[in-house]
Design a protein around this motif. Structure first.
Motif, short mmCIF file in Angstrom:
data_model
loop_
_atom_site.label_atom_id
_atom_site.label_comp_id
_atom_site.label_asym_id
_atom_site.label_seq_id
_atom_site.Cartn_x
_atom_site.Cartn_y
_atom_site.Cartn_z
N ALA A 1 1.76 1.93 -3.60
CA ALA A 1 0.70 1.86 -4.62
C ALA A 1 0.58 3.14 -5.43
O ALA A 1 0.29 3.09 -6.63
CB ALA A 1 -0.63 1.53 -3.95
N GLU A 2 0.83 4.29 -4.83
CA GLU A 2 0.69 5.56 -5.55
C GLU A 2 1.79 5.77 -6.59
O GLU A 2 1.58 6.47 -7.57
CB GLU A 2 0.67 6.72 -4.56
CG GLU A 2 -0.60 6.76 -3.74
CD GLU A 2 -0.67 7.99 -2.85
OE1 GLU A 2 -0.01 9.00 -3.16
OE2 GLU A 2 -1.41 7.93 -1.85
N ILE A 3 2.95 5.16 -6.38
CA ILE A 3 4.04 5.38 -7.33
C ILE A 3 4.23 4.20 -8.30
O ILE A 3 5.00 4.31 -9.24
CB ILE A 3 5.38 5.66 -6.60
CG1 ILE A 3 5.79 4.50 -5.72
CG2 ILE A 3 5.29 6.94 -5.81
CD1 ILE A 3 7.18 4.61 -5.15
N ASP A 4 3.52 3.10 -8.05
CA ASP A 4 3.61 1.93 -8.93
C ASP A 4 2.30 1.78 -9.69
O ASP A 4 1.28 1.44 -9.12
CB ASP A 4 3.91 0.67 -8.12
CG ASP A 4 4.31 -0.51 -8.98
OD1 ASP A 4 3.93 -0.55 -10.17
OD2 ASP A 4 5.02 -1.40 -8.47
N GLY A 5 2.33 2.06 -10.97
CA GLY A 5 1.13 2.02 -11.80
C GLY A 5 0.52 0.64 -11.96
O GLY A 5 -0.58 0.51 -12.47
N LYS B 1 0.82 -1.22 0.00
CA LYS B 1 0.00 0.00 0.00
C LYS B 1 0.85 1.26 0.00
O LYS B 1 0.50 2.25 -0.63
CB LYS B 1 -0.94 0.01 1.21
CG LYS B 1 -2.07 -0.96 1.06
CD LYS B 1 -3.02 -0.88 2.25
CE LYS B 1 -4.13 -1.90 2.08
NZ LYS B 1 -5.09 -1.82 3.18
#
Length: 69
Positions: free
Chosen positions: A34-38, A31
């Motif tokens: 998650a924002e940096i891994d597409g 988690k």
């Protein structure tokens, strides 16, 4: 029967998923990343083989790259 089997017999089969005989690299994205891994929330990558030894070798390469990321 769904045709999907997660291979959890041992640690040597970690992150491997079998779908209708084809092996996949399957792994959740943490988690925190998650924002940096597409690819989040789940990484799914066909290894395009039904050979478990080849799949394990390909998985090791992908796992190492993801761990470094």
């Amino acid at each position: 029967m769904t045709g999907v089997d997660i291979l959890q017999k041992s640690d040597q089969d970690r992150f491997l998923l079998s779908r209708y005989g084809v092996l996949y690299y399957w792994r959740r994205v943490p988690k925190a990343l998650a924002e940096i891994d597409g690819r989040a929330p789940i990484i799914r990558h066909s290894l395009k083989t039904d050979d478990l030894a080849k799949a394990r070798a390909q998985r090791d390469v992908l796992e190492k790259a993801d761990n470094q990321l």
